[in-house]
Design an enzyme around this catalytic site. Structure first.
Site, PDB file in Angstrom:
ATOM      1  N   PRO A  43     -54.643  16.022  21.686  1.00  0.00           N
ATOM      2  CG  PRO A  43     -54.436  14.136  23.035  1.00  0.00           C
ATOM      3  CD  PRO A  43     -55.165  15.442  22.927  1.00  0.00           C
TER       4      PRO A  43
ATOM      5  CD  GLU B 195     -61.303  10.481  30.121  1.00  0.00           C
ATOM      6  OE1 GLU B 195     -60.663  10.425  31.189  1.00  0.00           O
ATOM      7  OE2 GLU B 195     -60.903  10.011  29.021  1.00  0.00           O
TER       8      GLU B 195
ATOM      9  NE  ARG C 239     -35.965  29.112  20.464  1.00  0.00           N
ATOM     10  CZ  ARG C 239     -35.427  29.057  19.239  1.00  0.00           C
ATOM     11  NH1 ARG C 239     -36.225  28.964  18.201  1.00  0.00           N
ATOM     12  NH2 ARG C 239     -34.129  29.068  19.066  1.00  0.00           N
TER      13      ARG C 239
ATOM     14  CG  ASP D 297     -34.485  27.978  15.549  1.00  0.00           C
ATOM     15  OD1 ASP D 297     -35.586  28.478  15.726  1.00  0.00           O
ATOM     16  OD2 ASP D 297     -33.523  28.068  16.321  1.00  0.00           O
TER      17      ASP D 297
HETATM   18  C1  4FV Z   1     -52.260  17.066  24.404  1.00  0.00           C
HETATM   19  C2  4FV Z   1     -51.309  16.704  23.444  1.00  0.00           C
HETATM   20  C3  4FV Z   1     -52.832  16.186  25.451  1.00  0.00           C
HETATM   21  C4  4FV Z   1     -55.577  14.916  26.551  1.00  0.00           C
HETATM   22  C5  4FV Z   1     -56.601  14.702  27.603  1.00  0.00           C
HETATM   23  C6  4FV Z   1     -55.401  16.705  28.060  1.00  0.00           C
HETATM   24  C7  4FV Z   1     -54.589  15.861  27.147  1.00  0.00           C
HETATM   25  C8  4FV Z   1     -56.473  15.834  28.579  1.00  0.00           C
HETATM   26  N1  4FV Z   1     -52.568  18.347  24.198  1.00  0.00           N
HETATM   27  N2  4FV Z   1     -51.046  17.800  22.678  1.00  0.00           N
HETATM   28  N3  4FV Z   1     -50.707  15.493  23.276  1.00  0.00           N
HETATM   29  N4  4FV Z   1     -53.911  16.682  26.121  1.00  0.00           N
HETATM   30  O1  4FV Z   1     -52.361  15.053  25.651  1.00  0.00           O
HETATM   31  O2  4FV Z   1     -51.815  18.775  23.150  1.00  0.00           O
HETATM   32  O3  4FV Z   1     -57.678  16.534  28.565  1.00  0.00           O
END
Ligand code: 4FV
Length: 262
Positions: free
Chosen positions: A88, A115, A153, A168
């Site tokens: 994230p 985490e 794609r 697209d």
């Molecule tokens: C995520 C996202 C995501 C966070 C903690 C995996 C999680 C756990 N990855 N975009 N949104 N990852 O939420 O790519 O480790």
């Protein structure tokens, strides 16, 4: 194009890569995908891959050593491979980034869990961090699938015709125009006549206007980034006028803020 995926849950990838377009791309050898279990690089008796966070706190953190060993092994095979960590905290994924990544020969995706990963993983082994959205998943696996699907794609020979990738959504920052197929009349809801006119100029004009309208209503932020032609701007004026008339002549908030934002 080669995709290597580092994960603690390899079986999550079995079915998505067997179906439909991705499945065919694999069969046709347009992409090669290797699923690597990070736990295979934990050399202790219990193959420990996570531990409690220094400084206390909830949950577990993925250890740097197994991930580091796995990436170094893959990079020893191909040093130019690019390591992408799904998190994230990454840069929001986009069609633009999908297009850029689709020209790279070898991508390694690191899927975090718990985490997240020890910070030294980022410092020492990761080239890029991508987020698929501002929400928290249980793991990076689904995010990796999203990114791999969006890239695959775009590869030549994957979609029926490469033209469709050019049309697209987001190709030029506009949302897609409404699509229709048979039946012509569904419970009294009819397909717009222009689409049955056979007049391809009128059809493409209608589609451009509807793509602009949908983007103006749903994603004005995209409109600000789109490279609009003078013709598009004229269509947008028509759309705003039609919108006002449909709102009973009063200047709608949308138009107001459009006007105010200039
Ligand atoms: C995520 C996202 C995501 C966070 C903690 C995996 C999680 C756990 N990855 N975009 N949104 N990852 O939420 O790519 O480790």
């Amino acid at each position: 194009m080669r995709f290597d995926i580092l994960t603690l849950f390899p079986r999550m990838f079995s079915s998505p890569f067997e179906e439909s377009i991705l499945g065919r791309a694999l069969e046709k050898g347009l992409v090669q995908i290797r699923i690597i279990n990070i736990r295979d690089f934990a050399l202790d008796k219990h193959q420990v891959v996570d531990d409690t966070p220094y400084g206390g706190g909830q949950g577990m953190v993925m250890k740097v050593e197994p991930i580091g060993r796995a990436i170094e092994k893959l990079k020893s095979e191909e040093a130019s491979a690019r390591v992408i960590h799904l998190t994230p905290q990454g840069k929001p994924f986009s069609q633009k980034r999908a297009r850029e990544l689709s020209s790279m020969p070898h991508l390694i995706f690191l899927c975090g869990r718990y985490e997240g990963v020890d910070e030294r993983v980022r410092e020492l082994f990761v080239d890029e961090e991508i987020s698929v959205g501002d929400y928290v998943l249980t793991g990076g696996e689904l995010a990796a699938m999203v990114v791999i699907d969006a890239i695959t794609r775009l590869l030549p020979g994957v979609l029926g015709s490469d033209r469709s990738a050019i049309e697209d959504s987001f190709f030029n920052f506009l949302l897609e125009y409404p699509q229709y197929t048979r039946p012509f009349d569904f419970r009294g809801s009819l397909v717009p006549d222009v689409l049955l006119s056979g007049n391809h100029l009128l059809i493409s004009q209608w589609r451009r206007k509807e793509a602009l309208r949908r983007t103006w209503i749903r994603r004005p932020d995209l409109l600000a980034r789109a490279d609009l032609t003078p013709g598009d701007r004229k269509l947008l004026e028509e759309i705003e006028k039609e919108h006002c008339e449909s709102q009973g002549g009063g200047l709608s908030a949308k138009t107001l803020n459009g006007l105010t934002q200039g």
